[in-house]
Design a protein around this motif. Structure first.
Motif, PDB file in Angstrom:
ATOM      1  N   GLN A   1      94.993 136.389  48.696  1.00  0.00           N
ATOM      2  CA  GLN A   1      95.986 135.645  49.495  1.00  0.00           C
ATOM      3  C   GLN A   1      96.447 136.467  50.711  1.00  0.00           C
ATOM      4  O   GLN A   1      96.564 135.946  51.807  1.00  0.00           O
ATOM      5  N   MET A   2      96.674 137.738  50.497  1.00  0.00           N
ATOM      6  CA  MET A   2      97.156 138.573  51.612  1.00  0.00           C
ATOM      7  C   MET A   2      96.089 138.715  52.691  1.00  0.00           C
ATOM      8  O   MET A   2      96.387 138.554  53.878  1.00  0.00           O
ATOM      9  N   TYR A   3      94.858 138.990  52.304  1.00  0.00           N
ATOM     10  CA  TYR A   3      93.799 139.143  53.314  1.00  0.00           C
ATOM     11  C   TYR A   3      93.518 137.821  54.019  1.00  0.00           C
ATOM     12  O   TYR A   3      93.211 137.800  55.213  1.00  0.00           O
ATOM     13  N   LEU A   4      93.629 136.721  53.292  1.00  0.00           N
ATOM     14  CA  LEU A   4      93.402 135.418  53.915  1.00  0.00           C
ATOM     15  C   LEU A   4      94.434 135.155  55.018  1.00  0.00           C
ATOM     16  O   LEU A   4      94.084 134.757  56.135  1.00  0.00           O
ATOM     17  N   LEU A   5      95.702 135.414  54.687  1.00  0.00           N
ATOM     18  CA  LEU A   5      96.756 135.169  55.686  1.00  0.00           C
ATOM     19  C   LEU A   5      96.633 136.128  56.860  1.00  0.00           C
ATOM     20  O   LEU A   5      96.847 135.746  58.018  1.00  0.00           O
ATOM     21  N   LYS A   6      96.265 137.381  56.584  1.00  0.00           N
ATOM     22  CA  LYS A   6      96.125 138.348  57.680  1.00  0.00           C
ATOM     23  C   LYS A   6      94.950 137.956  58.582  1.00  0.00           C
ATOM     24  O   LYS A   6      95.051 138.025  59.815  1.00  0.00           O
ATOM     25  N   LEU A   7      93.842 137.549  57.973  1.00  0.00           N
ATOM     26  CA  LEU A   7      92.690 137.126  58.766  1.00  0.00           C
ATOM     27  C   LEU A   7      93.054 135.922  59.643  1.00  0.00           C
ATOM     28  O   LEU A   7      92.737 135.888  60.842  1.00  0.00           O
ATOM     29  N   ALA A   8      93.732 134.935  59.048  1.00  0.00           N
ATOM     30  CA  ALA A   8      94.151 133.758  59.832  1.00  0.00           C
ATOM     31  C   ALA A   8      95.032 134.185  61.005  1.00  0.00           C
ATOM     32  O   ALA A   8      94.844 133.731  62.137  1.00  0.00           O
ATOM     33  N   ALA A   9      95.953 135.117  60.743  1.00  0.00           N
ATOM     34  CA  ALA A   9      96.862 135.570  61.801  1.00  0.00           C
ATOM     35  C   ALA A   9      96.084 136.254  62.923  1.00  0.00           C
ATOM     36  O   ALA A   9      96.309 135.990  64.111  1.00  0.00           O
ATOM     37  N   VAL A  10      95.148 137.124  62.555  1.00  0.00           N
ATOM     38  CA  VAL A  10      94.364 137.864  63.550  1.00  0.00           C
ATOM     39  C   VAL A  10      93.473 136.909  64.360  1.00  0.00           C
ATOM     40  O   VAL A  10      93.235 137.117  65.550  1.00  0.00           O
ATOM     41  N   LEU A  11      93.018 135.848  63.710  1.00  0.00           N
ATOM     42  CA  LEU A  11      92.180 134.855  64.411  1.00  0.00           C
ATOM     43  C   LEU A  11      93.024 133.838  65.189  1.00  0.00           C
ATOM     44  O   LEU A  11      92.478 132.982  65.887  1.00  0.00           O
ATOM     45  N   GLY A  12      94.341 133.933  65.050  1.00  0.00           N
ATOM     46  CA  GLY A  12      95.201 132.980  65.757  1.00  0.00           C
ATOM     47  C   GLY A  12      95.191 131.586  65.153  1.00  0.00           C
ATOM     48  O   GLY A  12      95.472 130.602  65.846  1.00  0.00           O
ATOM     49  N   VAL A  13      94.882 131.499  63.862  1.00  0.00           N
ATOM     50  CA  VAL A  13      94.857 130.196  63.195  1.00  0.00           C
ATOM     51  C   VAL A  13      96.215 129.905  62.552  1.00  0.00           C
ATOM     52  O   VAL A  13      96.743 130.739  61.817  1.00  0.00           O
ATOM     53  N   ASP A  14      96.753 128.741  62.833  1.00  0.00           N
ATOM     54  CA  ASP A  14      97.985 128.270  62.199  1.00  0.00           C
ATOM     55  C   ASP A  14      97.580 127.610  60.876  1.00  0.00           C
ATOM     56  O   ASP A  14      97.022 126.521  60.848  1.00  0.00           O
ATOM     57  N   MET A  15      97.835 128.323  59.778  1.00  0.00           N
ATOM     58  CA  MET A  15      97.332 127.849  58.481  1.00  0.00           C
ATOM     59  C   MET A  15      97.962 126.519  58.073  1.00  0.00           C
ATOM     60  O   MET A  15      97.285 125.684  57.475  1.00  0.00           O
ATOM     61  N   ASP A  16      99.230 126.323  58.367  1.00  0.00           N
ATOM     62  CA  ASP A  16      99.862 125.053  57.993  1.00  0.00           C
ATOM     63  C   ASP A  16      99.176 123.889  58.708  1.00  0.00           C
ATOM     64  O   ASP A  16      98.844 122.875  58.084  1.00  0.00           O
ATOM     65  N   ALA A  17      98.926 124.062  59.996  1.00  0.00           N
ATOM     66  CA  ALA A  17      98.239 123.005  60.756  1.00  0.00           C
ATOM     67  C   ALA A  17      96.821 122.805  60.220  1.00  0.00           C
ATOM     68  O   ALA A  17      96.355 121.674  60.058  1.00  0.00           O
ATOM     69  N   ALA A  18      96.133 123.915  59.919  1.00  0.00           N
ATOM     70  CA  ALA A  18      94.756 123.823  59.403  1.00  0.00           C
ATOM     71  C   ALA A  18      94.724 123.075  58.070  1.00  0.00           C
ATOM     72  O   ALA A  18      93.839 122.246  57.823  1.00  0.00           O
ATOM     73  N   LEU A  19      95.700 123.361  57.215  1.00  0.00           N
ATOM     74  CA  LEU A  19      95.770 122.688  55.915  1.00  0.00           C
ATOM     75  C   LEU A  19      96.059 121.193  56.087  1.00  0.00           C
ATOM     76  O   LEU A  19      95.436 120.360  55.430  1.00  0.00           O
ATOM     77  N   ARG A  20      96.987 120.873  56.984  1.00  0.00           N
ATOM     78  CA  ARG A  20      97.297 119.452  57.218  1.00  0.00           C
ATOM     79  C   ARG A  20      96.064 118.714  57.737  1.00  0.00           C
ATOM     80  O   ARG A  20      95.723 117.638  57.251  1.00  0.00           O
ATOM     81  N   ASP A  21      95.365 119.330  58.718  1.00  0.00           N
ATOM     82  CA  ASP A  21      94.156 118.703  59.274  1.00  0.00           C
ATOM     83  C   ASP A  21      93.100 118.480  58.200  1.00  0.00           C
ATOM     84  O   ASP A  21      92.449 117.441  58.140  1.00  0.00           O
ATOM     85  N   LYS A  22      92.941 119.504  57.354  1.00  0.00           N
ATOM     86  CA  LYS A  22      91.925 119.436  56.300  1.00  0.00           C
ATOM     87  C   LYS A  22      92.241 118.332  55.295  1.00  0.00           C
ATOM     88  O   LYS A  22      91.340 117.634  54.817  1.00  0.00           O
ATOM     89  N   MET A  23      93.518 118.181  54.972  1.00  0.00           N
ATOM     90  CA  MET A  23      93.905 117.130  54.015  1.00  0.00           C
ATOM     91  C   MET A  23      93.637 115.743  54.589  1.00  0.00           C
ATOM     92  O   MET A  23      93.173 114.856  53.872  1.00  0.00           O
ATOM     93  N   VAL A  24      93.943 115.569  55.858  1.00  0.00           N
ATOM     94  CA  VAL A  24      93.672 114.293  56.526  1.00  0.00           C
ATOM     95  C   VAL A  24      92.172 114.002  56.468  1.00  0.00           C
ATOM     96  O   VAL A  24      91.741 112.908  56.094  1.00  0.00           O
ATOM     97  N   GLU A  25      91.382 115.007  56.792  1.00  0.00           N
ATOM     98  CA  GLU A  25      89.928 114.880  56.775  1.00  0.00           C
ATOM     99  C   GLU A  25      89.418 114.569  55.362  1.00  0.00           C
ATOM    100  O   GLU A  25      88.568 113.696  55.180  1.00  0.00           O
ATOM    101  N   ASN A  26      89.926 115.285  54.365  1.00  0.00           N
ATOM    102  CA  ASN A  26      89.497 115.038  52.981  1.00  0.00           C
ATOM    103  C   ASN A  26      89.842 113.616  52.539  1.00  0.00           C
ATOM    104  O   ASN A  26      89.028 112.953  51.877  1.00  0.00           O
ATOM    105  N   ARG A  27      91.029 113.129  52.899  1.00  0.00           N
ATOM    106  CA  ARG A  27      91.420 111.747  52.540  1.00  0.00           C
ATOM    107  C   ARG A  27      90.513 110.741  53.241  1.00  0.00           C
ATOM    108  O   ARG A  27      90.129 109.740  52.657  1.00  0.00           O
ATOM    109  N   ARG A  28      90.187 111.025  54.500  1.00  0.00           N
ATOM    110  CA  ARG A  28      89.335 110.114  55.267  1.00  0.00           C
ATOM    111  C   ARG A  28      87.946 110.013  54.623  1.00  0.00           C
ATOM    112  O   ARG A  28      87.418 108.925  54.415  1.00  0.00           O
ATOM    113  N   ARG A  29      87.375 111.174  54.279  1.00  0.00           N
ATOM    114  CA  ARG A  29      86.045 111.181  53.637  1.00  0.00           C
ATOM    115  C   ARG A  29      86.074 110.480  52.295  1.00  0.00           C
ATOM    116  O   ARG A  29      85.135 109.778  51.923  1.00  0.00           O
ATOM    117  N   CYS A  30      87.137 110.715  51.545  1.00  0.00           N
ATOM    118  CA  CYS A  30      87.263 110.106  50.218  1.00  0.00           C
ATOM    119  C   CYS A  30      87.334 108.590  50.354  1.00  0.00           C
ATOM    120  O   CYS A  30      86.638 107.861  49.633  1.00  0.00           O
TER     121      CYS A  30
END
Lengths: 107, 107, 107, 107
Positions: free
Chosen positions: B71-100
């Motif tokens: 969990q710690m390395y995942l969050l640090k990697l996201a931060a270093v890459l400039g990824v907003d994890m909350d936004a990424a998770l929301r987008d992914k959930m929308v996509e998963n619901r759409r595919r389903c």
């Protein structure tokens, strides 16, 4: 976004698709390592400068989606294993601080 | 425990130990896959039933500690890459619901 | 097929494509773990019986291709690190036999 | 050292230790990714120059041992999946040459 919300969304899809029997600890652990590798594919032949450029390109969304997948499988695996992630994180931080202090005061 | 708190604790230790220059995207991605494998070591030769027993033994804390590291390395990697994890998770959930939904309505 | 032949073919392509500067130890190690995960993608949600069926289907060739990729990256990484794989394998076998004998004679 | 010899040594130990029932495709695939990560642990925080120094130190033998483990698990996994590695390697080389030629002639 808190872990309960992430897990609820994950389980909702799994339920609708009939995937729940597949979500055993070993399958989830393997899925987690596959997702980590899918993320690594975007980075593997690039220098850190090229990765920075990648993250300002249209591909950034794909990397973000892989990180979201990793997060979801991690939380699901922890849930299936009965691990309280908040407690695990707190314990780990205490341990990291302890080791760091030990290394500072002389080893 | 929210991601800012986890990252702050991670960075505090990294700063005290002088590890920050090592926290490049590629090093963190490699660290993430190493941590996933360290967790897998506990599961690899066990059946799902044996894993259940393991999680009721004294080793459960080690597995939890590996999950916290991931969990710690995942969050640090996201931060270093400039990824907003909350936004990424929301987008992914929308996509998963759409595919389903797409899979349910025919295809 | 011996390792020299595999390496020669690998390097020929790398040379024609201008990929040799990318073949550093860390990049190759990351490529190796990515290839292992690509192979795992074929197995991850399947039971051992379903994997057996998979290996009798048209997909078997894709799994075989991933195993070949792993083999090539492994030999290239060993070469770049200056490791003599035959010697490493012989040493490892001696060590495995020693440990096995120790466990048989009561530790 | 050819693959039959490596497999025979691997199976001899597995037989004496009673590990053969554990050598299912999924367990071996997970073991393979764990071994790759164990090797990566030696490289993960080091620059390519530091890795070069590492390979001239006493630790080089440990890295070599990890590479040997990867080789053994790879061959065992291929055997269990019924994959002929020599054929898979030959097919892959043909495919790599074909793709390389296609990219040279402008696709």
């Amino acid at each position: 976004m808190d872990s309960k919300e992430i897990l609820a969304a994950f389980d909702e899809i799994a339920g609708r698709r009939g995937w729940q029997p597949l979500h055993t600890p070993k399958n989830l652990a393997m899925a987690l390592s596959v997702e980590v590798a899918e993320m690594c594919r975007h980075l593997q032949w690039r220098s850190d400068r090229e990765i920075e450029q990648l993250m300002q390109s249209a591909t950034a969304g794909q990397v973000a989606a892989e990180l979201a997948d990793i997060q979801m499988y991690l939380l699901k695996l922890a849930a299936v294993l009965g691990v309280d992630m908040d407690a695990a994180l707190r314990d780990k931080m205490v341990e990291n601080r302890r080791r760091c202090a030990a290394s500072e005061t002389g080893k």
